[in-house]
Design a protein around this motif. Structure first.
Motif, PDB file in Angstrom:
ATOM      1  N   MET A   1       0.841  -1.196   0.000  1.00 50.76           N
ATOM      2  CA  MET A   1       0.000   0.000   0.000  1.00 50.76           C
ATOM      3  C   MET A   1       0.880   1.251   0.000  1.00 50.76           C
ATOM      4  N   PRO A   2       0.677   2.163  -0.962  1.00 55.11           N
ATOM      5  CA  PRO A   2       1.520   3.368  -1.025  1.00 55.11           C
ATOM      6  C   PRO A   2       1.310   4.280   0.183  1.00 55.11           C
ATOM      7  N   ALA A   3       2.284   5.094   0.466  1.00 59.94           N
ATOM      8  CA  ALA A   3       2.170   6.066   1.547  1.00 59.94           C
ATOM      9  C   ALA A   3       1.004   7.011   1.263  1.00 59.94           C
ATOM     10  N   GLY A   4       0.217   7.282   2.298  1.00 62.50           N
ATOM     11  CA  GLY A   4      -0.921   8.176   2.141  1.00 62.50           C
ATOM     12  C   GLY A   4      -2.193   7.484   1.716  1.00 62.50           C
TER      13      GLY A   4
ATOM     14  N   THR B   1      -4.190 -10.280  -6.858  1.00 63.13           N
ATOM     15  CA  THR B   1      -4.200 -10.181  -8.321  1.00 63.13           C
ATOM     16  C   THR B   1      -3.791  -8.788  -8.767  1.00 63.13           C
ATOM     17  N   LEU B   2      -4.066  -7.801  -7.923  1.00 64.16           N
ATOM     18  CA  LEU B   2      -3.768  -6.407  -8.233  1.00 64.16           C
ATOM     19  C   LEU B   2      -2.731  -5.876  -7.245  1.00 64.16           C
ATOM     20  N   ASP B   3      -1.851  -5.018  -7.729  1.00 64.60           N
ATOM     21  CA  ASP B   3      -0.793  -4.458  -6.904  1.00 64.60           C
ATOM     22  C   ASP B   3      -1.191  -3.063  -6.442  1.00 64.60           C
ATOM     23  N   PRO B   4      -1.296  -2.833  -5.130  1.00 65.23           N
ATOM     24  CA  PRO B   4      -1.630  -1.497  -4.642  1.00 65.23           C
ATOM     25  C   PRO B   4      -0.687  -0.412  -5.140  1.00 65.23           C
ATOM     26  N   ALA B   5       0.524  -0.781  -5.544  1.00 65.22           N
ATOM     27  CA  ALA B   5       1.468   0.200  -6.068  1.00 65.22           C
ATOM     28  C   ALA B   5       0.935   0.894  -7.320  1.00 65.22           C
ATOM     29  N   ASP B   6      -0.079   0.293  -7.975  1.00 61.52           N
ATOM     30  CA  ASP B   6      -0.685   0.906  -9.163  1.00 61.52           C
ATOM     31  C   ASP B   6      -1.792   1.900  -8.816  1.00 61.52           C
TER      32      ASP B   6
ATOM     33  N   LEU C   1     -11.241   3.420 -14.146  1.00 62.16           N
ATOM     34  CA  LEU C   1     -11.227   1.964 -14.031  1.00 62.16           C
ATOM     35  C   LEU C   1      -9.863   1.438 -14.451  1.00 62.16           C
ATOM     36  N   GLY C   2      -9.347   0.482 -13.702  1.00 63.58           N
ATOM     37  CA  GLY C   2      -8.109  -0.179 -14.073  1.00 63.58           C
ATOM     38  C   GLY C   2      -8.412  -1.368 -14.968  1.00 63.58           C
ATOM     39  N   ALA C   3      -8.136  -1.250 -16.255  1.00 66.45           N
ATOM     40  CA  ALA C   3      -8.378  -2.351 -17.198  1.00 66.45           C
ATOM     41  C   ALA C   3      -7.303  -3.416 -17.002  1.00 66.45           C
ATOM     42  N   ARG C   4      -7.736  -4.637 -16.760  1.00 67.25           N
ATOM     43  CA  ARG C   4      -6.803  -5.696 -16.409  1.00 67.25           C
ATOM     44  C   ARG C   4      -5.972  -6.190 -17.595  1.00 67.25           C
ATOM     45  N   ASP C   5      -4.656  -6.098 -17.454  1.00 69.75           N
ATOM     46  CA  ASP C   5      -3.700  -6.664 -18.407  1.00 69.75           C
ATOM     47  C   ASP C   5      -3.206  -7.961 -17.774  1.00 69.75           C
TER      48      ASP C   5
ATOM     49  N   GLY D   1     -23.629  11.110 -16.923  1.00 71.29           N
ATOM     50  CA  GLY D   1     -22.701  11.943 -17.679  1.00 71.29           C
ATOM     51  C   GLY D   1     -21.321  12.075 -17.076  1.00 71.29           C
ATOM     52  N   TRP D   2     -20.928  11.138 -16.212  1.00 67.98           N
ATOM     53  CA  TRP D   2     -19.594  11.185 -15.622  1.00 67.98           C
ATOM     54  C   TRP D   2     -18.525  11.000 -16.703  1.00 67.98           C
ATOM     55  N   ARG D   3     -17.393  11.626 -16.463  1.00 65.89           N
ATOM     56  CA  ARG D   3     -16.221  11.397 -17.312  1.00 65.89           C
ATOM     57  C   ARG D   3     -15.545  10.111 -16.813  1.00 65.89           C
ATOM     58  N   ILE D   4     -15.649   9.064 -17.614  1.00 62.61           N
ATOM     59  CA  ILE D   4     -15.125   7.752 -17.223  1.00 62.61           C
ATOM     60  C   ILE D   4     -13.865   7.464 -18.027  1.00 62.61           C
ATOM     61  N   ALA D   5     -12.784   7.202 -17.323  1.00 56.75           N
ATOM     62  CA  ALA D   5     -11.505   6.918 -17.966  1.00 56.75           C
ATOM     63  C   ALA D   5     -11.052   5.504 -17.609  1.00 56.75           C
ATOM     64  N   GLU D   6     -10.115   5.007 -18.389  1.00 55.18           N
ATOM     65  CA  GLU D   6      -9.610   3.648 -18.197  1.00 55.18           C
ATOM     66  C   GLU D   6      -8.103   3.644 -18.372  1.00 55.18           C
ATOM     67  N   LEU D   7      -7.417   2.949 -17.461  1.00 55.17           N
ATOM     68  CA  LEU D   7      -5.963   2.813 -17.527  1.00 55.17           C
ATOM     69  C   LEU D   7      -5.605   1.340 -17.358  1.00 55.17           C
ATOM     70  N   PRO D   8      -4.622   0.830 -18.088  1.00 54.42           N
ATOM     71  CA  PRO D   8      -4.235  -0.574 -17.928  1.00 54.42           C
ATOM     72  C   PRO D   8      -3.492  -0.798 -16.620  1.00 54.42           C
ATOM     73  N   VAL D   9      -3.793  -1.917 -15.967  1.00 49.68           N
ATOM     74  CA  VAL D   9      -3.063  -2.312 -14.759  1.00 49.68           C
ATOM     75  C   VAL D   9      -2.734  -3.800 -14.864  1.00 49.68           C
ATOM     76  N   PRO D  10      -1.544  -4.207 -14.415  1.00 53.05           N
ATOM     77  CA  PRO D  10      -1.196  -5.629 -14.442  1.00 53.05           C
ATOM     78  C   PRO D  10      -2.144  -6.441 -13.565  1.00 53.05           C
ATOM     79  N   TYR D  11      -2.441  -7.649 -14.018  1.00 52.60           N
ATOM     80  CA  TYR D  11      -3.348  -8.539 -13.287  1.00 52.60           C
ATOM     81  C   TYR D  11      -2.665  -9.889 -13.162  1.00 52.60           C
ATOM     82  N   ARG D  12      -2.478 -10.340 -11.919  1.00 56.29           N
ATOM     83  CA  ARG D  12      -1.664 -11.515 -11.644  1.00 56.29           C
ATOM     84  C   ARG D  12      -2.518 -12.707 -11.197  1.00 56.29           C
TER      85      ARG D  12
END
Length: 217
Positions: free
Chosen positions: A21-24, A81-86, A103-107, A174-185
């Motif tokens: 878990m990142p600081a903060g 499966t997901l890394d909090p560092a992301d 949303l974190g799109a799973r890679d 009408g929310w602005r919805i964005a997506e970023l890839p995140v590693p999935y283990r």
């Protein structure tokens, strides 16, 4: 920053997740009826633990959201499966005011996401695009949004339809919805939802109910 971590028998994965878990970023572990002492493990490691007796992924997420106090809240699975560092990458557009929901799109690495799950997610993403125009490819479990806005959506599902309902309601508003890839283990332990036939069938039922409800308006 508060991070909601729904938990059901995840004691093996919790130490790794919390150590990353990142600081903060403050973990809020929502124990949804664990029989393996997950809540106690999380508490010993310094996480805030909330108990939610009503079974269901949505019930756990809602309890964590209600317990959160930070302006921006993130959600992620606690099965390694997901890394909090992301999390900082996923939260950054919300914090900067550039997006309302990210949303974190799973890679997925090899074997981490069964074919039936990948196909189901692609289908659901198409349905979301068709119904509310949100340009998403995956309904990823790592996500972030502003707490008060999420509460204002009035998400009602308390089972597996909760993640889908969030995106559908946000898109309709009408929310602005964005997506970023995140590693999935590969996960630690067996999935209680998509790892069993019963869990998969319940998830499919919940998702279909959300799509049908959205069609009715």
């Amino acid at each position: 920053m508060d991070v909601v971590l729904p938990v059901l028998d995840e004691r093996e994965a919790i130490p790794w997740v919390l150590s990353r878990m990142p600081a903060g970023y403050r973990p809020i572990v929502v124990d949804n009826g664990s029989a393996d002492g997950s809540g106690e493990v999380a508490a010993r490691l310094g996480a805030r633990v909330v108990t939610e007796a009503r079974r269901g992924f949505g019930a756990a997420c809602h309890a964590g959201l209600a317990a959160a106090t930070a302006p921006v809240v993130a959600f992620m699975d606690c099965d390694a499966t997901l890394d909090p560092a992301d999390l900082p990458r996923v939260c950054a557009p919300v914090l900067a005011g550039e997006a309302d929901l990210v949303l974190g799109a799973r890679d997925a690495e090899a074997g981490a996401q069964p074919l039936r799950n990948r196909l189901a997610n692609r289908y659901l993403a198409r349905q979301v695009r068709r119904r509310c125009g949100a340009d998403v490819t995956d309904l990823g479990p790592m996500r972030a949004a502003r707490r008060e806005a999420l509460l204002g959506l009035g998400i009602a599902d308390r089972r597996s339809g909760w993640p889908l309902e969030m995106v559908l309601r946000a898109g309709r508003e009408g929310w602005r919805i964005a997506e970023l890839p995140v590693p999935y283990r590969l996960r630690t332990g067996k999935s209680k939802v998509t790892g069993t036939i019963g869990g998969t069938l319940r998830a499919v039922k919940d998702m279909r109910a959300q799509l049908a409800r959205f069609e009715r308006g």
